[in-house]
Motif scaffolding. Structure first.
Motif, short mmCIF file in Angstrom:
data_model
loop_
_atom_site.label_atom_id
_atom_site.label_comp_id
_atom_site.label_asym_id
_atom_site.label_seq_id
_atom_site.Cartn_x
_atom_site.Cartn_y
_atom_site.Cartn_z
N GLU A 1 35.75 27.55 7.93
CA GLU A 1 37.14 27.08 7.84
C GLU A 1 37.44 26.08 8.97
OE1 GLU A 1 36.16 30.25 7.76
OE2 GLU A 1 36.65 30.87 5.72
N ILE A 2 36.93 26.41 10.16
CA ILE A 2 37.18 25.51 11.29
C ILE A 2 36.48 24.16 11.07
CG2 ILE A 2 36.75 25.19 13.79
CD1 ILE A 2 39.05 27.19 13.09
N GLN A 3 35.29 24.19 10.46
CA GLN A 3 34.61 22.90 10.17
C GLN A 3 35.46 22.07 9.22
OE1 GLN A 3 32.33 22.49 12.23
NE2 GLN A 3 32.19 24.67 12.68
N LYS A 4 36.06 22.74 8.24
CA LYS A 4 36.91 21.99 7.30
C LYS A 4 38.10 21.37 8.03
CE LYS A 4 35.74 24.62 3.19
NZ LYS A 4 36.19 25.35 2.02
N ASN A 5 38.68 22.14 8.97
CA ASN A 5 39.80 21.59 9.75
C ASN A 5 39.37 20.33 10.49
OD1 ASN A 5 41.27 23.78 8.92
ND2 ASN A 5 41.27 24.84 10.89
N ILE A 6 38.14 20.40 11.07
CA ILE A 6 37.65 19.24 11.85
C ILE A 6 37.43 18.04 10.93
CG2 ILE A 6 35.70 18.37 13.22
CD1 ILE A 6 35.40 21.28 14.30
N VAL A 7 36.77 18.28 9.80
CA VAL A 7 36.51 17.17 8.87
C VAL A 7 37.84 16.56 8.42
CG1 VAL A 7 35.51 16.49 6.66
CG2 VAL A 7 34.30 18.15 8.10
N ALA A 8 38.79 17.43 8.08
CA ALA A 8 40.09 16.93 7.61
C ALA A 8 40.75 16.06 8.68
CB ALA A 8 41.00 18.10 7.23
N SER A 9 40.73 16.54 9.94
CA SER A 9 41.38 15.74 10.98
C SER A 9 40.59 14.46 11.25
CB SER A 9 41.60 16.56 12.25
OG SER A 9 40.46 16.55 13.04
N GLN A 10 39.27 14.51 11.11
CA GLN A 10 38.45 13.31 11.34
C GLN A 10 38.67 12.24 10.26
OE1 GLN A 10 36.05 12.40 13.76
NE2 GLN A 10 36.86 14.05 15.01
N VAL A 11 39.05 12.70 9.06
CA VAL A 11 39.31 11.69 8.02
C VAL A 11 40.79 11.28 7.99
CG1 VAL A 11 37.34 12.38 6.58
CG2 VAL A 11 39.59 13.38 6.12
N GLY A 12 41.53 11.80 8.98
CA GLY A 12 42.90 11.31 9.15
C GLY A 12 44.00 12.22 8.64
N ALA A 13 43.67 13.42 8.22
CA ALA A 13 44.71 14.32 7.70
C ALA A 13 45.48 14.98 8.84
CB ALA A 13 44.08 15.40 6.83
#
Ligand SMILES: Cc1cc2nc3c(=O)[nH]c(=O)nc-3n(C[C@H](O)[C@H](O)[C@H](O)COP(=O)(O)OP(=O)(O)OC[C@H]3O[C@@H](n4cnc5c(N)ncnc54)[C@H](O)[C@@H]3O)c2cc1C
Length: 374
Positions: free
Chosen positions: A362-374
């Motif tokens: 779940e934390i990886q998804k949070n990181i990916v989401a923030s890295q793509v600008g969410a």
């Protein structure tokens, strides 16, 4: 399979494979790694002496001067036989690269040559019982040059010589380079038993008025601490993802063997489309996980802006693929898939643990989401 590796990297891959086969497998070390602390120490010392461990570290500090892709190659080869060893490597190399990138010249000269040559071992001690995903909750304190508190789930906490310890001082987090061999103020307080990756000894470490040298603060600029934490975890994630690839490769190899040998209803089970499709999915998604993982390893040196994103993506994807398809491999094996006599159950246990550590899925998804600008 290796089209994205250079011929020199393919050569290095063969060297790593030969080391694992000749030193770790044929001498019977691998088979007892889950249960024997002695064998774990022996494996660590063989890996240290292999000359492979410092390949991705700089020449000037005793390393091989190669890129981080080489570290991923070694982690994958170790993961083929025991992914716990990939975890040990991941912690060690993350700590080394962290010192290299954020440390002072004095810290680099003091620690990196020994760590690069495998003459001493390092680990990360960031998490605590109450601070797993959320490091703002870290309670270990570094006030008045004294370290006090307990770090949880430290890989190699009982054998590493150096730990990079996250602690709070003046309401701010800092990473401290701590000598774990010190006779006073540091003790191993709990041996953690876990589902998988058992060959990576994992302990809690308690610091009690451990005397900190002011020169052992890693980040000279306090605003860099958050970035340094993410950097260390990203390095570790890539090497864990590479370990997960090793699990996938083994799952495919054993599944194909079994599918071609086991006969039921008058034919080998590999003739059933249900089994063939499992093998097709396993192979396809493992190849995708490998591309993503090596893309992340490559970006550490060659596309730095994308490193955090790809590190999170490769760990998220490779861990999921390893857990899913080691499970499917166990299914293809039937009863033997859940038997301790066969390798499937261990692959499955190891893969599940990779989904939890160095940041949960779940934390990886949070990181990916923030890295793509969410
Ligand atoms: C084998 C092993 C080795 C380890 N080695 C080390 C080590 O060497 N050094 C070290 O410092 N630590 C280490 N750890 C600790 C590891 O990093 C943590 O266990 C991990 O980060 C999970 O923390 P937690 O258990 O506190 O989960 P929690 O943070 O309590 O999370 C519980 C659940 O809530 C979810 N969750 C939490 N926050 C969010 C959010 N914002 N959004 C969505 N979901 C969320 C999580 O995904 C999880 O499913 C290790 C752990 C293991 C299992």
């Amino acid at each position: 399979m290796n089209t994205f590796l250079s011929s020199e990297q393919v050569q290095y891959q063969s060297t790593c494979q030969a080391f694992v086969d000749e030193k770790l497998c044929s001498q019977g070390i691998i088979k007892d790694l889950e249960t024997s602390k002695e064998k774990q120490k022996e494996a660590l010392s063989l890996i240290s002496q292999s000359g492979l461990i410092g390949t991705s570290l700089p020449h000037e500090y005793g390393g091989g001067g190669k890129t981080f892709v080489y570290a991923a190659i070694l982690a994958e080869q170790l993961g083929m036989k025991d992914a716990g060893l990939s975890l040990v490597l991941a912690n060690h190399l993350s700590a080394c690269h962290l010192i290299w990138r954020y440390g002072t010249d004095e810290q680099k000269s003091r620690y990196l040559p020994l760590l690069s040559r495998g003459e001493s071992f390092a680990t990360l001690a960031f998490g605590e019982e109450q601070a797993g995903s959320d490091f703002s909750l870290v309670q270990t304190s570094a006030e008045s040059n004294k370290l006090n508190g307990k770090k949880a789930w430290v890989v190699n906490g009982d054998t590493a010589h150096v730990a990079l310890v996250l602690a709070r001082s003046s309401e701010q987090n800092q990473i401290w380079i701590v000598d774990l061999t010190s006779k006073s103020g540091v003790s191993v307080v709990k041996d953690r038993q876990k589902l998988g990756l058992k060959s990576a000894s994992t302990t809690d470490i308690e610091f009690s008025s451990y005397a900190l040298d002011e020169k052992s603060a890693l980040c000279q600029a306090p605003e860099k601490v958050e970035e340094a934490i993410e950097y260390a975890l990203s390095l570790s994630k890539v090497l864990l993802a590479a370990g997960a690839l090793g699990i996938c490769e083994q799952a495919i190899k054993y599944s194909v063997q079994r599918a071609n040998q086991r006969e039921q209803f008058g034919q080998t089970i590999g003739k059933f489309q249900a089994i063939q499709w499992k093998l097709a999915d396993m192979s396809t998604e493992t190849s995708a996980a490998r591309l993503l993982t090596y893309r992340a390893a490559w970006s550490k040196d060659d596309a730095k802006d994308e490193f955090f994103k790809f590190a999170a993506m490769c760990k998220l994807f490779a861990a999921r693929v390893a857990r899913l398809y080691s499970g499917e491999a166990a299914q293809i094996y039937g009863t033997l898939g859940i038997s301790e006599e066969e390798p499937m159950e261990k692959l499955y246990r190891d893969a599940k643990v990779i989904e939890v550590l160095e940041g949960t899925q779940e934390i990886q998804k949070n990181i990916v989401a923030s890295q793509v600008g969410a």
